[in-house]
Design a protein around this motif. Structure first.
Motif, mmCIF file in Angstrom:
data_model
loop_
_atom_site.group_PDB
_atom_site.id
_atom_site.type_symbol
_atom_site.label_atom_id
_atom_site.label_comp_id
_atom_site.label_asym_id
_atom_site.label_seq_id
_atom_site.Cartn_x
_atom_site.Cartn_y
_atom_site.Cartn_z
ATOM 1 N N LEU A 96 0.830 -1.212 0.000
ATOM 2 C CA LEU A 96 0.000 0.000 0.000
ATOM 3 C C LEU A 96 0.860 1.256 0.000
ATOM 4 O O LEU A 96 0.541 2.222 -0.702
ATOM 5 C CB LEU A 96 -0.938 -0.005 1.205
ATOM 6 N N ALA A 97 1.943 1.246 0.748
ATOM 7 C CA ALA A 97 2.843 2.408 0.776
ATOM 8 C C ALA A 97 3.460 2.646 -0.600
ATOM 9 O O ALA A 97 3.557 3.795 -1.051
ATOM 10 C CB ALA A 97 3.927 2.214 1.830
ATOM 11 N N ALA A 98 3.873 1.575 -1.272
ATOM 12 C CA ALA A 98 4.448 1.715 -2.617
ATOM 13 C C ALA A 98 3.396 2.247 -3.591
ATOM 14 O O ALA A 98 3.699 3.107 -4.431
ATOM 15 C CB ALA A 98 5.006 0.383 -3.103
ATOM 16 N N MET A 99 2.164 1.791 -3.471
ATOM 17 C CA MET A 99 1.087 2.272 -4.346
ATOM 18 C C MET A 99 0.781 3.739 -4.059
ATOM 19 O O MET A 99 0.553 4.526 -4.984
ATOM 20 C CB MET A 99 -0.155 1.390 -4.188
ATOM 21 N N ALA A 100 0.783 4.113 -2.781
ATOM 22 C CA ALA A 100 0.524 5.510 -2.421
ATOM 23 C C ALA A 100 1.630 6.409 -2.974
ATOM 24 O O ALA A 100 1.355 7.509 -3.478
ATOM 25 C CB ALA A 100 0.420 5.652 -0.901
ATOM 26 N N ALA A 101 2.870 5.951 -2.892
ATOM 27 C CA ALA A 101 3.992 6.732 -3.438
ATOM 28 C C ALA A 101 3.834 6.898 -4.954
ATOM 29 O O ALA A 101 4.060 7.989 -5.488
ATOM 30 C CB ALA A 101 5.321 6.056 -3.109
ATOM 31 N N TYR A 102 3.432 5.847 -5.626
ATOM 32 C CA TYR A 102 3.203 5.925 -7.072
ATOM 33 C C TYR A 102 2.091 6.927 -7.388
ATOM 34 O O TYR A 102 2.239 7.771 -8.275
ATOM 35 C CB TYR A 102 2.860 4.522 -7.603
ATOM 36 N N CYS A 103 0.995 6.828 -6.660
ATOM 37 C CA CYS A 103 -0.131 7.728 -6.889
ATOM 38 C C CYS A 103 0.264 9.184 -6.601
ATOM 39 O O CYS A 103 -0.100 10.090 -7.363
ATOM 40 C CB CYS A 103 -1.328 7.317 -6.024
ATOM 41 N N SER A 104 0.982 9.385 -5.511
ATOM 42 C CA SER A 104 1.402 10.738 -5.157
ATOM 43 C C SER A 104 2.323 11.333 -6.232
ATOM 44 O O SER A 104 2.198 12.506 -6.582
ATOM 45 C CB SER A 104 2.149 10.724 -3.818
ATOM 46 N N ALA A 105 3.221 10.520 -6.755
ATOM 47 C CA ALA A 105 4.153 10.981 -7.783
ATOM 48 C C ALA A 105 3.427 11.334 -9.077
ATOM 49 O O ALA A 105 3.885 12.183 -9.840
ATOM 50 C CB ALA A 105 5.218 9.921 -8.034
ATOM 51 N N ALA A 106 2.282 10.710 -9.309
ATOM 52 C CA ALA A 106 1.538 10.987 -10.531
ATOM 53 C C ALA A 106 1.018 12.407 -10.573
ATOM 54 O O ALA A 106 0.815 12.975 -11.656
ATOM 55 C CB ALA A 106 0.378 9.993 -10.662
#
Length: 133
Positions: A121-131
């Motif tokens: 979930l943290a990796a997905m949140a980082a990906y989403c935030s970077a988008a």
């Protein structure tokens, strides 16, 4: 890519990881799951690592287990789903019960859906935030 290409190399392994995904009609949908299998296999040379699908694609979970090297005695099933929905609450337990009956010498375990792991979930949140950058 043929996930069984290293079958001879895997014959002495007693553990297997089976990545279990839903499946889809579009063949290209499986590509990220195949890459995940390859990455996982590279990180776990002590295990046979395979990919199975619930529906719409092959191989199925029973087919993957039937093709495992003869020495495998422990199979961990990793649901590559975002959450514990109906397929993981109903369908997967039924499949695992049938596998236990068919392969009594193998110990089967399942882990929670990959999407419920805090690090995923943290990796997905980082990906989403970077988008949104």
């Amino acid at each position: 890519m043929d996930q069984n290409k290293d079958k001879d190399k895997d014959k002495d392994k007693d553990k297997a990881l089976v990545l279990f995904a839903h499946g889809a009609r579009a063949p290209g949908w499986a590509a990220p799951f195949q890459r995940l299998r390859e990455l996982t296999a590279a990180q776990r040379p002590d295990c046979t690592v395979a990919l199975a699908f619930l529906e719409l694609m092959t191989p199925s979970l029973p087919d993957v287990v039937a093709q495992l090297p003869a020495g495998v005695r422990q199979v961990t099933i990793v649901p590559v789903f975002l959450g514990q929905g109906g397929h993981l609450l109903r369908d997967l337990p039924e499949l695992v019960d049938a596998l236990r009956a068919t392969h009594p010498a193998i110990r089967f375990t399942t882990v929670p859906a990959v999407g419920e792991d805090p690090s995923v979930l943290a990796a997905m949140a980082a990906y989403c935030s970077a988008a949104a950058a």
